[in-house]
Scaffold this active site. Structure first.
Site, PDB file in Angstrom:
ATOM      1  N   HIS A 259     -15.855   1.817  -3.446  1.00  0.00           N
ATOM      2  CA  HIS A 259     -14.413   1.698  -3.283  1.00  0.00           C
ATOM      3  C   HIS A 259     -14.020   0.360  -2.662  1.00  0.00           C
ATOM      4  CE1 HIS A 259     -10.533   3.534  -3.523  1.00  0.00           C
ATOM      5  NE2 HIS A 259     -10.287   3.383  -2.235  1.00  0.00           N
TER       6      HIS A 259
ATOM      7  N   SER B  29      -6.430   1.220  -4.387  1.00  0.00           N
ATOM      8  CA  SER B  29      -6.550   2.627  -4.033  1.00  0.00           C
ATOM      9  C   SER B  29      -5.190   3.307  -4.172  1.00  0.00           C
ATOM     10  CB  SER B  29      -7.128   2.759  -2.622  1.00  0.00           C
ATOM     11  OG  SER B  29      -7.548   4.069  -2.361  1.00  0.00           O
TER      12      SER B  29
ATOM     13  N   ASP C 203     -17.949   4.144  -7.241  1.00  0.00           N
ATOM     14  CA  ASP C 203     -16.838   4.536  -6.374  1.00  0.00           C
ATOM     15  C   ASP C 203     -16.788   6.055  -6.275  1.00  0.00           C
ATOM     16  OD1 ASP C 203     -14.506   4.942  -4.999  1.00  0.00           O
ATOM     17  OD2 ASP C 203     -13.350   3.457  -6.115  1.00  0.00           O
TER      18      ASP C 203
ATOM     19  N   TYR D 269       0.836  -1.208   0.000  1.00  0.00           N
ATOM     20  CA  TYR D 269       0.000   0.000   0.000  1.00  0.00           C
ATOM     21  C   TYR D 269       0.868   1.256   0.000  1.00  0.00           C
ATOM     22  CZ  TYR D 269      -3.779   3.201   1.174  1.00  0.00           C
ATOM     23  OH  TYR D 269      -4.681   4.229   1.158  1.00  0.00           O
TER      24      TYR D 269
END
Length: 702
Positions: A671, A552, A636, A472
């Site tokens: 999302h 993301s 989203d 991430y």
């Protein structure tokens, strides 16, 4: 039970380039500090247009036809459903004499919320979101129970949207009160001590394009039970700064309302306090400067304890007396340590401090004067979280998990300081067959970065194992050891799962986070690329067998890395990624990310840095890019789906050779939060089918 083989034959890989749906281009240029930037797919930002719908439908059809050629797809679906089909609980929380928790019998789309009288009482359904919609796409996104356990405020999110609607349910009868609160976002519900109403956060109702329009001027309101929302009282706002996010919490004693104010996604915040016992008392700006993180822990009358990063990037505990709030009177209770203090609570007048030591949990008990009592013994390397409750409670519950251990709940007796097993899932695999090690490698600039590597025991290091590298690296979010049925299936098939702790994340405190933000964002990509190079150099895998995945901010990560090093990866799965880094601040809550990424339209130096890695703007025609699957949701409103649409069209147009560039657009999905289990299983199977085909990986066999 399904048997697993290490290798299985696959259909021959497509040898000719795919024919992609036509994506028209328009004449659109923008000027950024003298640099002209083309944006030929700007029209895709109108996500409701008929032309875009036609393109999306055609892309979905192409993707599904491609994945349908993977013979093991059905076997993976079957095995993943087997692995997921076990009872899952959350740790119980006590309110009054009642305990509240969520439960999933195995394959339910959404968790069901239960309550019971005492720990031995009969479980009763409080809320079953599976009954809210036929397809499971309406989810509970928030829950707050009154102190006496009689009422529950719960928020509903439709199709994964960040917009929620609040309702109130009478616990005993199971019936809703007439109260409804709309246009709430990024909000909890903070009840008054007497349960007569609650505080919440929201925005003014949008005039149009609710899923696209930027959200500014967050506000705190109070809803009194039995009254219409039109009579809700505005409690706090900051008209001087439209970009502040607000939060509200009522202290356990019911005396004070604590108001948070933070800029965008910055971890730093201000604190204001209102005395609720005095109806006309002013809101006092206790901490008026957002120079650090200030997270309230608890209070004893006017004495408040805070977790803060002030002069302590790894976190420390301080006390502030409202009667003497000046900084010279602040006292350090638990000083900063070498490990990050990620969370802390007070149970039985004892601090329970949750630290991260090299991205795994370390739990310490401290007296109220800060002295270390003992360290809690955990079952293994992993993640422990929970430890909720009230100051006077003599028990608390926590959940423990790691890569091969689903959430297991323990009850901690605060008097004896002994943990006892409370609930343990029954598994359909043997965790003893797998192992996790933590290694450390050096990034491009010499920074030491940790990485967890999980696989079957007895793995032969010859570079042949299909490997999934996931990370991430942003927003101060730590990636910790956590169970995933999908990752277990991947390891059953002979694969390796690797998870590095990149800069930008929250594993090592604020200094680690800051080292991966704004002008330093390239550090995150360098850390990830170095992880891939380490796995290859140490013969865990090879470039053709190495897949990367992220969602993301992690979608941005893997897209940027595939463009910078297309030679290094055998497959890429980029989920709900931020791909147009020059326009991320134009949609919904994207403007808040300027605290993390910088401002491409307001700061020339930050534009230059962003332009160098923005995925949409670093695609070069005639390049052979790895096989790539891009995913997004049509609802989203966190990372606007146009990011993925534009990136897909541009990458398909530039691709040289036969490696596929595909997009999977989930319908009635946002999302990711609240997505029904059935959709999550389908999405995971499609991603794994893609990886199996491109990496020629192992696959389940009946």
């Amino acid at each position: 039970m399904t048997m697993i083989s290490a290798v299985a034959p696959l259909s021959p890989k497509t040898t000719s380039a795919l024919t992609y749906p036509a994506a028209r281009k328009v004449e659109q240029t923008d000027d950024y500090f003298g640099t002209t930037v083309n944006d030929p797919y700007r029209w895709m930002e109108d996500v409701d247009s008929a032309g875009l719908k036609t393109w999306v439908d055609a892309e979905n059809e192409l993707t599904q036809s491609y994945l349908a050629e993977v013979p093991s797809r059905e076997a993976m679906q079957k095995r993943l459903m087997e692995l997921i089909n076990f009872e899952r609980y959350t740790a119980p929380a006590r309110r009054g004499t009642r305990y509240f928790y969520s439960h999933n019998s195995g394959l339910q789309n959404q968790n069901v919320i239960y309550w019971q009288e005492g720990l031995e009482g009969e479980p009763k359904v409080l809320l079953d979101p599976n009954t809210f919609s036929a397809d499971g796409t309406v989810a509970i996104s928030g829950l707050s129970i009154t102190d006496d356990g009689s009422l529950a405020a719960y928020s509903i999110a439709d199709a994964g949207s960040d917009w929620v609607k609040w309702h109130v349910r009478d616990v005993a009868s199971g019936k809703d009160l007439p109260d409804i609160v709309e246009w709430s976002k990024f909000s909890g519900a903070a009840w008054l001590k007497d349960g007569s109403g609650f505080f919440y956060q929201g925005y003014d109702a949008p005039e149009a394009e609710a899923l696209k329009a930027a959200n500014y001027f967050h506000k705190v309101f109070f809803h009194k039970l039995g009254t219409p929302q039109s009579e809700d009282k505005l409690i706090f706002d900051r008209p001087d700064d439209k970009e502040l996010n607000l939060g509200a919490n009522v202290t356990d004693d019911g005396r004070y309302l604590v108001l948070y104010q933070s800029k965008g996604t910055s971890p730093n915040n201000e604190i204001a306090v209102k005395d609720l016992q005095k109806s006309e008392s002013p809101i006092v700006r206790l901490i008026p400067t957002a120079d650090a993180t200030y997270s309230p822990i608890n209070n004893d009358g006017s004495l408040f304890w805070f977790l803060t990063t002030l002069d302590a990037p790894n976190g420390k505990v301080i006390s502030i007396d409202l009667n003497h709030p000046e900084r010279e009177h602040w006292k350090t209770v638990i000083p900063e340590s070498k490990n990050k203090l990620s969370d802390i609570s007070i149970i039985d007048n004892t601090f329970i401090a949750s630290y991260l030591a090299d991205a795994q949990s370390l739990i310490e008990l401290h007296s109220l004067d800060g002295q270390l009592i003992e360290r809690l013994k955990l079952p293994a390397i992993g993640t422990a979280y929970g430890f909720g409750g009230l100051r006077e409670d003599t028990e608390t519950f926590y959940q423990f998990t790691n890569f091969t251990t689903p959430g297991t709940i323990y009850r901690l007796n605060m008097k004896t300081r002994q943990s006892t097993l409370f609930r343990q899932p029954k598994l359909l695999f043997d965790p003893a067959l797998y192992e996790t090690t933590q290694i450390f490698y050096n990034s491009k600039d010499g920074t030491r970065v940790p990485m967890f590597v999980s696989h079957k025991k007895g793995l032969v290091l010859d570079g042949s194992a299909a490997t999934l590298l996931y990370a991430y690296g942003g927003f101060n979010v730590p990636l910790l050891p956590e169970f995933s049925s999908a990752h277990v299936m991947w390891m059953e098939m002979g694969g390796i799962y690797a998870q590095p702790s990149l800069r930008g994340g929250g594993e090592y405190g604020e200094a680690w986070h800051e080292a991966g933000t704004r002008l330093k964002k390239q550090n995150v990509f360098d850390d990830f690329i170095a992880a891939a190079e380490w796995l290859i150099a140490n013969k865990y895998t090879s470039p053709k067998k190495l897949a990367i995945s992220g969602g993301s901010n992690g979608g941005l990560l893997v897209a940027a890395c595939e463009l910078q090093r297309p030679d290094l990866f055998g497959a890429v799965v980029a989920q709900v990624g931020v791909m147009d880094m020059l326009r991320f601040d134009k949609f919904t809550i994207g403007w808040a990310w300027k605290e993390e990424y910088g401002s491409p339209s307001e700061n020339a130096e930050e534009f230059t840095a962003i332009y160098k890695y923005s995925p949409l703007h670093n695609i070069h025609a005639g390049t052979v890019y790895p096989p790539t699957l891009i995913t997004t949701g049509d609802h989203d409103d966190r990372v606007y789906p146009a990011h993925s649409f534009k990136y897909t069209a541009a990458l398909q147009a530039a691709q040289s050779g036969t490696n596929p560039i595909l997009i999977r657009v989930e319908t009635r999905a946002g999302h990711g939060a609240g997505m029904p289990l059935s959709k999550r299983i389908e999405a995971t199977v499609d991603q794994y089918a893609f990886l199996v085909r491109e990496l020629k990986a192992g696959t389940p066999q009946d």
